[in-house]
Design an enzyme around this catalytic site. Sequence first.
Site, PDB file in Angstrom:
ATOM      1  N   CYS A  54       0.834  -1.206   0.000  1.00  0.00           N
ATOM      2  CA  CYS A  54       0.000   0.000   0.000  1.00  0.00           C
ATOM      3  C   CYS A  54       0.870   1.259   0.000  1.00  0.00           C
ATOM      4  O   CYS A  54       1.853   1.343   0.739  1.00  0.00           O
ATOM      5  CB  CYS A  54      -0.925  -0.004   1.219  1.00  0.00           C
ATOM      6  SG  CYS A  54      -2.044   1.409   1.238  1.00  0.00           S
ATOM      7  N   CYS A  58       0.253   4.995   6.960  1.00  0.00           N
ATOM      8  CA  CYS A  58      -0.392   4.813   8.269  1.00  0.00           C
ATOM      9  C   CYS A  58       0.594   4.101   9.212  1.00  0.00           C
ATOM     10  O   CYS A  58       1.037   2.979   8.932  1.00  0.00           O
ATOM     11  CB  CYS A  58      -1.675   3.994   8.116  1.00  0.00           C
ATOM     12  SG  CYS A  58      -2.748   4.599   6.776  1.00  0.00           S
ATOM     13  N   CYS A  61       0.373   0.357  10.312  1.00  0.00           N
ATOM     14  CA  CYS A  61      -0.107  -0.667   9.376  1.00  0.00           C
ATOM     15  C   CYS A  61       0.982  -1.560   8.778  1.00  0.00           C
ATOM     16  O   CYS A  61       1.914  -1.084   8.127  1.00  0.00           O
ATOM     17  CB  CYS A  61      -0.897  -0.018   8.257  1.00  0.00           C
ATOM     18  SG  CYS A  61      -1.700  -1.274   7.216  1.00  0.00           S
ATOM     19  N   CYS A  98     -16.322  -9.752   5.615  1.00  0.00           N
ATOM     20  CA  CYS A  98     -15.770  -8.417   5.355  1.00  0.00           C
ATOM     21  C   CYS A  98     -14.496  -8.541   4.519  1.00  0.00           C
ATOM     22  O   CYS A  98     -13.531  -9.191   4.934  1.00  0.00           O
ATOM     23  CB  CYS A  98     -15.479  -7.733   6.689  1.00  0.00           C
ATOM     24  SG  CYS A  98     -14.774  -6.095   6.469  1.00  0.00           S
ATOM     25  N   CYS A 129     -19.515  -6.859   3.753  1.00  0.00           N
ATOM     26  CA  CYS A 129     -18.856  -5.625   4.173  1.00  0.00           C
ATOM     27  C   CYS A 129     -17.575  -5.516   3.363  1.00  0.00           C
ATOM     28  O   CYS A 129     -16.981  -6.543   2.997  1.00  0.00           O
ATOM     29  CB  CYS A 129     -18.541  -5.699   5.669  1.00  0.00           C
ATOM     30  SG  CYS A 129     -17.608  -4.269   6.268  1.00  0.00           S
ATOM     31  N   CYS A 189     -19.547   1.479   8.851  1.00  0.00           N
ATOM     32  CA  CYS A 189     -18.755   0.874   9.916  1.00  0.00           C
ATOM     33  C   CYS A 189     -17.551   1.793  10.068  1.00  0.00           C
ATOM     34  O   CYS A 189     -16.742   1.922   9.144  1.00  0.00           O
ATOM     35  CB  CYS A 189     -18.339  -0.532   9.492  1.00  0.00           C
ATOM     36  SG  CYS A 189     -17.175  -1.303  10.627  1.00  0.00           S
ATOM     37  N   ARG A 261     -17.796  -2.839  18.082  1.00  0.00           N
ATOM     38  CA  ARG A 261     -17.017  -4.058  17.809  1.00  0.00           C
ATOM     39  C   ARG A 261     -15.691  -4.070  18.561  1.00  0.00           C
ATOM     40  O   ARG A 261     -14.880  -3.144  18.436  1.00  0.00           O
ATOM     41  CB  ARG A 261     -16.756  -4.226  16.313  1.00  0.00           C
ATOM     42  CG  ARG A 261     -15.932  -5.492  16.033  1.00  0.00           C
ATOM     43  CD  ARG A 261     -15.851  -5.861  14.580  1.00  0.00           C
ATOM     44  NE  ARG A 261     -17.162  -6.180  14.067  1.00  0.00           N
ATOM     45  CZ  ARG A 261     -17.679  -5.690  12.955  1.00  0.00           C
ATOM     46  NH1 ARG A 261     -16.983  -4.864  12.232  1.00  0.00           N
ATOM     47  NH2 ARG A 261     -18.876  -6.034  12.569  1.00  0.00           N
TER      48      ARG A 261
HETATM   49  N1  SAM Z   1      -6.732   0.341   3.104  1.00  0.00           N
HETATM   50  C1  SAM Z   1      -8.026   0.636   3.569  1.00  0.00           C
HETATM   51  C2  SAM Z   1      -8.054   1.811   4.526  1.00  0.00           C
HETATM   52  O1  SAM Z   1      -7.051   2.087   5.177  1.00  0.00           O
HETATM   53  O2  SAM Z   1      -9.105   2.453   4.610  1.00  0.00           O
HETATM   54  C3  SAM Z   1      -8.745  -0.547   4.206  1.00  0.00           C
HETATM   55  C4  SAM Z   1      -7.962  -1.517   5.077  1.00  0.00           C
HETATM   56  S1  SAM Z   1      -7.223  -0.868   6.552  1.00  0.00           S
HETATM   57  C5  SAM Z   1      -6.129  -2.158   6.993  1.00  0.00           C
HETATM   58  C6  SAM Z   1      -8.553  -0.943   7.720  1.00  0.00           C
HETATM   59  C7  SAM Z   1      -8.297  -0.518   9.135  1.00  0.00           C
HETATM   60  O3  SAM Z   1      -7.571  -1.523   9.819  1.00  0.00           O
HETATM   61  C8  SAM Z   1      -7.504   0.718   9.397  1.00  0.00           C
HETATM   62  O4  SAM Z   1      -8.235   1.887   9.215  1.00  0.00           O
HETATM   63  C9  SAM Z   1      -7.134   0.554  10.868  1.00  0.00           C
HETATM   64  O5  SAM Z   1      -8.112   1.118  11.699  1.00  0.00           O
HETATM   65  C10 SAM Z   1      -7.112  -0.973  11.039  1.00  0.00           C
HETATM   66  N2  SAM Z   1      -5.742  -1.441  11.323  1.00  0.00           N
HETATM   67  C11 SAM Z   1      -4.733  -1.596  10.438  1.00  0.00           C
HETATM   68  N3  SAM Z   1      -3.608  -2.004  11.044  1.00  0.00           N
HETATM   69  C12 SAM Z   1      -3.895  -2.110  12.359  1.00  0.00           C
HETATM   70  C13 SAM Z   1      -3.135  -2.462  13.512  1.00  0.00           C
HETATM   71  N4  SAM Z   1      -1.847  -2.774  13.422  1.00  0.00           N
HETATM   72  N5  SAM Z   1      -3.744  -2.467  14.715  1.00  0.00           N
HETATM   73  C14 SAM Z   1      -5.056  -2.139  14.809  1.00  0.00           C
HETATM   74  N6  SAM Z   1      -5.817  -1.790  13.754  1.00  0.00           N
HETATM   75  C15 SAM Z   1      -5.254  -1.758  12.554  1.00  0.00           C
HETATM   76  C1  DTB Z   2     -11.225  -2.567  11.554  1.00  0.00           C
HETATM   77  O1  DTB Z   2     -11.560  -1.546  12.191  1.00  0.00           O
HETATM   78  N1  DTB Z   2     -10.327  -3.448  11.981  1.00  0.00           N
HETATM   79  C2  DTB Z   2     -10.130  -4.489  10.970  1.00  0.00           C
HETATM   80  C3  DTB Z   2     -11.165  -4.121   9.895  1.00  0.00           C
HETATM   81  N2  DTB Z   2     -11.711  -2.895  10.370  1.00  0.00           N
HETATM   82  C4  DTB Z   2     -10.777  -4.063   8.491  1.00  0.00           C
HETATM   83  C5  DTB Z   2      -8.726  -4.609  10.525  1.00  0.00           C
HETATM   84  C6  DTB Z   2      -7.722  -4.848  11.626  1.00  0.00           C
HETATM   85  C7  DTB Z   2      -6.370  -5.065  11.011  1.00  0.00           C
HETATM   86  C8  DTB Z   2      -5.318  -5.443  12.001  1.00  0.00           C
HETATM   87  C9  DTB Z   2      -3.991  -5.598  11.369  1.00  0.00           C
HETATM   88  C10 DTB Z   2      -3.899  -6.665  10.332  1.00  0.00           C
HETATM   89  O2  DTB Z   2      -4.359  -7.825  10.568  1.00  0.00           O
HETATM   90  O3  DTB Z   2      -3.319  -6.436   9.265  1.00  0.00           O
HETATM   91 FE1  SF4 Z   3      -2.844   1.243   3.354  1.00  0.00          FE
HETATM   92 FE2  SF4 Z   3      -2.791   0.115   5.736  1.00  0.00          FE
HETATM   93 FE3  SF4 Z   3      -3.240   2.736   5.550  1.00  0.00          FE
HETATM   94 FE4  SF4 Z   3      -5.133   0.963   4.691  1.00  0.00          FE
HETATM   95  S1  SF4 Z   3      -4.409   1.253   6.791  1.00  0.00           S
HETATM   96  S2  SF4 Z   3      -4.412   2.819   3.639  1.00  0.00           S
HETATM   97  S3  SF4 Z   3      -3.812  -0.696   3.938  1.00  0.00           S
HETATM   98  S4  SF4 Z   3      -1.340   1.667   4.949  1.00  0.00           S
END
Ligand code: SAM
Ligand code: DTB
Ligand code: SF4
Length: 338
Positions: A54, A58, A61, A98, A129, A189, A261
Amino acid sequence: MTAIRHDWSRDEILALLDLPFADLLARAHAAHREHHDPNAVQVSTLLSIKTGGCPEDCAYCPQAARYATGVEAQKLMSLDAVLAKAKQAKAAGATRFCMGAAWRSPKDRDIPKVAEMIGAVKSLGMETCATLGMLSDTQAHVLKGAGLDYYNHNIDTAPEYYGEIIHTRELQDRLDTLGHVRDAGLKTCCGGIVGMGETREQRAGLLHTLATLPAHPDSVPINRLVRVAGTPLAEERELDGFEFVRAIAAARIAMPASMVRLSAGRAEMSDELQALCFFAGANSIFYGEKLLTTGNPDTERDLALFDRLGIHAMQVEVKSETVHADIVDPCGAETAAA
Ligand code: SAM
Ligand code: DTB
Ligand code: SF4
């Protein structure tokens, strides 16, 4: 029934978080009972349909290309592979599926492929979702037309802390996407992550932003940061469990009719901490061994926990069909579906 308020002040939310623990839990649990069956928990399974690589930054992430987290980038999965995972999730007792993609926003050419996946999952009788990043108005309408029920798009943190965590898009971009999602008639959500080094005041800021959106999100995921090696937040101090429960409880009081959730971070939580979260008003979980790229409790552990707490999986109505979430514990105990 207590009125659903959209005029919360930030100080009022902070005052909730500051309450003595027992007083906060008593209020949250009363709100929970007023609006929900306290023994029913909604069960969703996540699948990463497009993993890693990506372009966003973030800080939490594992899928951001710029951090060396060991996540291997993969292309969009095939329809058949997604459908096979959805069938497995349904057989294991999930009622919502989802689909997550590590995109900043989907390209228009991706939308028909995702739309096909949504239609196929929906035809299994599951709720659908998706979380694909920023959406245009047209994309949101097309996904709705394909049978999408919910769109997940988080604001992630307080407005004043946002700039510490993400630099490649603005909070306003996220609010715009949420507007397109609502306008398309999709259920929203939207939640955030706690434990990213923010203060309690800033957690109040996150919850205040959620509770004063034009409509409360139908579902509010509260994630506890999963600290992934290679990300800038890898060494962040673990958020105190009671502080996490306070965030769940304040979300329940501020958005009493929403589903709250208990999201990422459960694998690192004790059963007792999760039970406190359910008491404080959490009534939805991600179910299945994996979130997107990181671990989640085994289904056996979740089934045993539901059984020990007398919790049952929530049923859903998909079109005219009722999906019975009969979760059968392989050890013999059956978690009754309402
Ligand atoms: N890329 C898209 C976005 O960012 O909108 C969708 C997928 S993104 C992984 C969805 C959500 O996962 C993020 O907004 C964040 O709240 C959650 N998330 C990602 N990494 C995480 C982590 N290490 N711990 C907790 N939540 C996480
Ligand atoms: C949300 O709030 N938490 C989920 C879902 N929406 C997409 C994702 C959590 C991701 C945690 C890190 C991972 O497994 O990559
Ligand atoms: Fe990309 Fe992760 Fe940010 Fe979603 S949360 S936009 S997958 S870097």
